[in-house]
Write a protein that holds these residues in place. Structure first.
Motif, PDB file in Angstrom:
ATOM      1  N   GLU A 103       0.853  -1.187   0.000  1.00 18.37           N
ATOM      2  CA  GLU A 103       0.000   0.000   0.000  1.00 18.37           C
ATOM      3  C   GLU A 103       0.891   1.240   0.000  1.00 18.37           C
ATOM      4  O   GLU A 103       1.660   1.461   0.934  1.00 18.37           O
ATOM      5  CB  GLU A 103      -0.955  -0.032   1.194  1.00 18.37           C
ATOM      6  N   LEU A 104       0.753   2.040  -1.044  1.00 22.80           N
ATOM      7  CA  LEU A 104       1.665   3.152  -1.281  1.00 22.80           C
ATOM      8  C   LEU A 104       1.075   4.465  -0.795  1.00 22.80           C
ATOM      9  O   LEU A 104      -0.131   4.707  -0.872  1.00 22.80           O
ATOM     10  CB  LEU A 104       1.975   3.269  -2.776  1.00 22.80           C
ATOM     11  N   PHE A 105       1.974   5.348  -0.321  1.00 21.95           N
ATOM     12  CA  PHE A 105       1.640   6.737  -0.047  1.00 21.95           C
ATOM     13  C   PHE A 105       2.010   7.532  -1.307  1.00 21.95           C
ATOM     14  O   PHE A 105       1.894   7.033  -2.410  1.00 21.95           O
ATOM     15  CB  PHE A 105       2.396   7.231   1.185  1.00 21.95           C
ATOM     16  N   ASP A 106       2.446   8.763  -1.165  1.00 20.04           N
ATOM     17  CA  ASP A 106       2.847   9.562  -2.322  1.00 20.04           C
ATOM     18  C   ASP A 106       4.259   9.190  -2.766  1.00 20.04           C
ATOM     19  O   ASP A 106       5.135   8.903  -1.936  1.00 20.04           O
ATOM     20  CB  ASP A 106       2.790  11.052  -1.978  1.00 20.04           C
ATOM     21  N   THR A 107       4.466   9.226  -4.068  1.00 18.20           N
ATOM     22  CA  THR A 107       5.777   8.918  -4.637  1.00 18.20           C
ATOM     23  C   THR A 107       6.245  10.093  -5.492  1.00 18.20           C
ATOM     24  O   THR A 107       5.440  10.903  -5.960  1.00 18.20           O
ATOM     25  CB  THR A 107       5.708   7.641  -5.490  1.00 18.20           C
ATOM     26  N   TYR A 108       7.553  10.147  -5.700  1.00 16.25           N
ATOM     27  CA  TYR A 108       8.120  11.220  -6.510  1.00 16.25           C
ATOM     28  C   TYR A 108       9.386  10.709  -7.162  1.00 16.25           C
ATOM     29  O   TYR A 108       9.923   9.656  -6.793  1.00 16.25           O
ATOM     30  CB  TYR A 108       8.430  12.454  -5.657  1.00 16.25           C
ATOM     31  N   GLY A 109       9.885  11.442  -8.139  1.00 15.53           N
ATOM     32  CA  GLY A 109      11.128  11.065  -8.798  1.00 15.53           C
ATOM     33  C   GLY A 109      11.306  11.853 -10.080  1.00 15.53           C
ATOM     34  O   GLY A 109      10.376  12.492 -10.584  1.00 15.53           O
ATOM     35  N   ARG A 110      12.502  11.787 -10.602  1.00 17.73           N
ATOM     36  CA  ARG A 110      12.818  12.540 -11.819  1.00 17.73           C
ATOM     37  C   ARG A 110      12.038  11.987 -13.006  1.00 17.73           C
ATOM     38  O   ARG A 110      11.897  10.782 -13.175  1.00 17.73           O
ATOM     39  CB  ARG A 110      14.321  12.458 -12.092  1.00 17.73           C
TER      40      ARG A 110
ATOM     41  N   VAL B 145       5.464  17.522  -5.476  1.00 19.65           N
ATOM     42  CA  VAL B 145       6.894  17.854  -5.444  1.00 19.65           C
ATOM     43  C   VAL B 145       7.309  18.547  -6.730  1.00 19.65           C
ATOM     44  O   VAL B 145       7.988  19.585  -6.715  1.00 19.65           O
ATOM     45  CB  VAL B 145       7.735  16.588  -5.202  1.00 19.65           C
ATOM     46  N   GLN B 146       6.890  18.006  -7.883  1.00 16.43           N
ATOM     47  CA  GLN B 146       7.284  18.611  -9.153  1.00 16.43           C
ATOM     48  C   GLN B 146       6.604  19.952  -9.368  1.00 16.43           C
ATOM     49  O   GLN B 146       7.201  20.880  -9.933  1.00 16.43           O
ATOM     50  CB  GLN B 146       6.960  17.674 -10.311  1.00 16.43           C
ATOM     51  N   LEU B 147       5.362  20.100  -8.912  1.00 13.35           N
ATOM     52  CA  LEU B 147       4.688  21.392  -9.019  1.00 13.35           C
ATOM     53  C   LEU B 147       5.438  22.468  -8.243  1.00 13.35           C
ATOM     54  O   LEU B 147       5.580  23.612  -8.706  1.00 13.35           O
ATOM     55  CB  LEU B 147       3.256  21.276  -8.502  1.00 13.35           C
ATOM     56  N   LEU B 148       5.938  22.108  -7.055  1.00  9.45           N
ATOM     57  CA  LEU B 148       6.691  23.073  -6.252  1.00  9.45           C
ATOM     58  C   LEU B 148       8.041  23.391  -6.892  1.00  9.45           C
ATOM     59  O   LEU B 148       8.483  24.547  -6.876  1.00  9.45           O
ATOM     60  CB  LEU B 148       6.888  22.527  -4.835  1.00  9.45           C
ATOM     61  N   ILE B 149       8.687  22.383  -7.460  1.00  4.09           N
ATOM     62  CA  ILE B 149       9.958  22.636  -8.147  1.00  4.09           C
ATOM     63  C   ILE B 149       9.737  23.578  -9.327  1.00  4.09           C
ATOM     64  O   ILE B 149      10.499  24.535  -9.536  1.00  4.09           O
ATOM     65  CB  ILE B 149      10.592  21.309  -8.617  1.00  4.09           C
ATOM     66  N   ASP B 150       8.697  23.327 -10.097  1.00  5.13           N
ATOM     67  CA  ASP B 150       8.400  24.196 -11.242  1.00  5.13           C
ATOM     68  C   ASP B 150       8.114  25.620 -10.790  1.00  5.13           C
ATOM     69  O   ASP B 150       8.540  26.591 -11.430  1.00  5.13           O
ATOM     70  CB  ASP B 150       7.210  23.641 -12.020  1.00  5.13           C
ATOM     71  N   ALA B 151       7.388  25.760  -9.676  1.00  2.00           N
ATOM     72  CA  ALA B 151       7.098  27.092  -9.154  1.00  2.00           C
ATOM     73  C   ALA B 151       8.373  27.801  -8.710  1.00  2.00           C
ATOM     74  O   ALA B 151       8.542  29.011  -8.916  1.00  2.00           O
ATOM     75  CB  ALA B 151       6.109  26.991  -7.994  1.00  2.00           C
ATOM     76  N   ALA B 152       9.297  27.034  -8.098  1.00  2.00           N
ATOM     77  CA  ALA B 152      10.560  27.630  -7.663  1.00  2.00           C
ATOM     78  C   ALA B 152      11.403  28.073  -8.847  1.00  2.00           C
ATOM     79  O   ALA B 152      12.023  29.151  -8.820  1.00  2.00           O
ATOM     80  CB  ALA B 152      11.333  26.623  -6.814  1.00  2.00           C
ATOM     81  N   LEU B 153      11.428  27.284  -9.901  1.00  2.00           N
ATOM     82  CA  LEU B 153      12.256  27.604 -11.062  1.00  2.00           C
ATOM     83  C   LEU B 153      11.662  28.730 -11.899  1.00  2.00           C
ATOM     84  O   LEU B 153      12.401  29.536 -12.482  1.00  2.00           O
ATOM     85  CB  LEU B 153      12.448  26.353 -11.928  1.00  2.00           C
ATOM     86  N   SER B 154      10.327  28.786 -11.966  1.00  2.00           N
ATOM     87  CA  SER B 154       9.686  29.781 -12.821  1.00  2.00           C
ATOM     88  C   SER B 154       9.390  31.092 -12.105  1.00  2.00           C
ATOM     89  O   SER B 154       9.281  32.148 -12.739  1.00  2.00           O
ATOM     90  CB  SER B 154       8.378  29.215 -13.381  1.00  2.00           C
TER      91      SER B 154
END
Length: 295
Positions: free
Chosen positions: A158-165, A173-182
């Motif tokens: 049973e999985l929680f949230d996952t992330y990765g390149r 996680v990726q939404l926040l990275i995009d917000a930081a970069l943009s």
């Protein structure tokens, strides 16, 4: 050579699992929908296209003769409409039921199934957050029938949230990275909810550990484990991303309300819920620069 059959190989986690199994010297076959795009998959993966009929699955299982099946395919919907109920049930309940029938009909008795921590709303036993989680529990109940009556050996992760390149799912996680970069504004909830994050490569390794656990015993198993990683509040994740990347972030906490049945505190695994022989090895603070393209 150990032979695995994977469903959901075109998904983010399934693709990482297939790559890991190939690196470990396994032979890998995959069940995919007739319309699935498999161009990006490793050419060593044997692709079998299905329309979902029971007879077609039995024929494929008979040809592949896998030592073990990893079932990761699903339809994920945070919220659903009435028009989507049929697809949810077909993907998340009917398909694993047909898969289990095909496995038992062809003598394949080891299955690693995928569940969700959202089957436990409010840190309780079974209490689904949404219809998606309810369909995952319904599938597990069907599979457990095969464990009891037809000698299927089963481990459910049973999985929680996952992330990765390279994650195409546009998760937090990726939404926040995009917000930081943009530098563009990002409206969010107040951010008091706790999120449990595990790197996709750690999740793939959990599936490998579970698979080996099934293969290393002749005993029939019916086990469930929560695959838990790092926990922090969403507003803490916002700060971590900004500080790690050294970028000011225009995140507007409180600009959006919490969702209905928002998970404020995920279910907490106890020692019986943890997969023996596995623990996460990757950490957000060291992975974030790579996720942002800094390496």
């Amino acid at each position: 050579m150990t032979r695995a059959l994977i469903t959901g190989v075109t998904g983010f986690i399934g693709g990482h699992l297939a790559s890991l199994l190939l690196r470990e010297g396994w032979e890998v076959a995959a069940l995919v929908r007739a319309e699935s795009d498999t161009a990006a998959l490793d050419p060593r993966i044997q692709i079998h296209r299905i329309a979902g009929e029971a007879g077609g699955l039995i024929e494929i299982l008979h040809d592949v003769r896998p030592d073990i099946v990893f079932h990761l395919a699903s339809l994920y919907l945070t919220d659903h409409t009435a028009e989507q109920v049929q697809d949810l049930v077909a993907s998340n309940v009917l398909f694993p039921a047909l898969l289990a029938e095909a496995m038992t009909a062809t003598g394949c008795r080891r299955l690693v199934n995928t569940g969700t921590a959202w089957q436990h709303f409010g840190m309780s036993g079974y209490n689904p957050v949404n219809l998606y989680a309810a369909t995952k529990q319904a599938a597990l109940d069907l599979l457990r029938y095969h464990c009891d009556a037809r000698e299927l050996s089963l481990i459910t992760l049973e999985l929680f949230d996952t992330y990765g390149r390279g994650d195409p799912r546009r998760k937090l996680v990726q939404l926040l990275i995009d917000a930081a970069l943009s530098g563009e504004p990002l409206g969010m909830s107040p951010g008091e909810q706790v999120i449990d994050l595990t790197h996709v490569e750690d999740v793939a390794e959990a599936f490998l550990v579970a698979g080996r656990r099934l293969l290393d015993t002749d005993a029939k198993l019916d086990e469930r484990f929560l695959i838990s990683g790092e926990r922090l509040r969403v507003h803490e994740l916002v700060t971590l991303v900004g500080d790690t990347l050294g970028r000011p972030m225009a995140v507007e906490l409180g600009a959006r309300p919490y969702r209905p049945r928002e998970v404020m505190q995920p279910v907490m695994p106890d020692r019986h819920d943890r997969l023996p022989g596995w623990q996460p090895r990757r950490h957000l603070v060291t992975e974030l620069p790579g996720l942002a393209g800094a390496d």
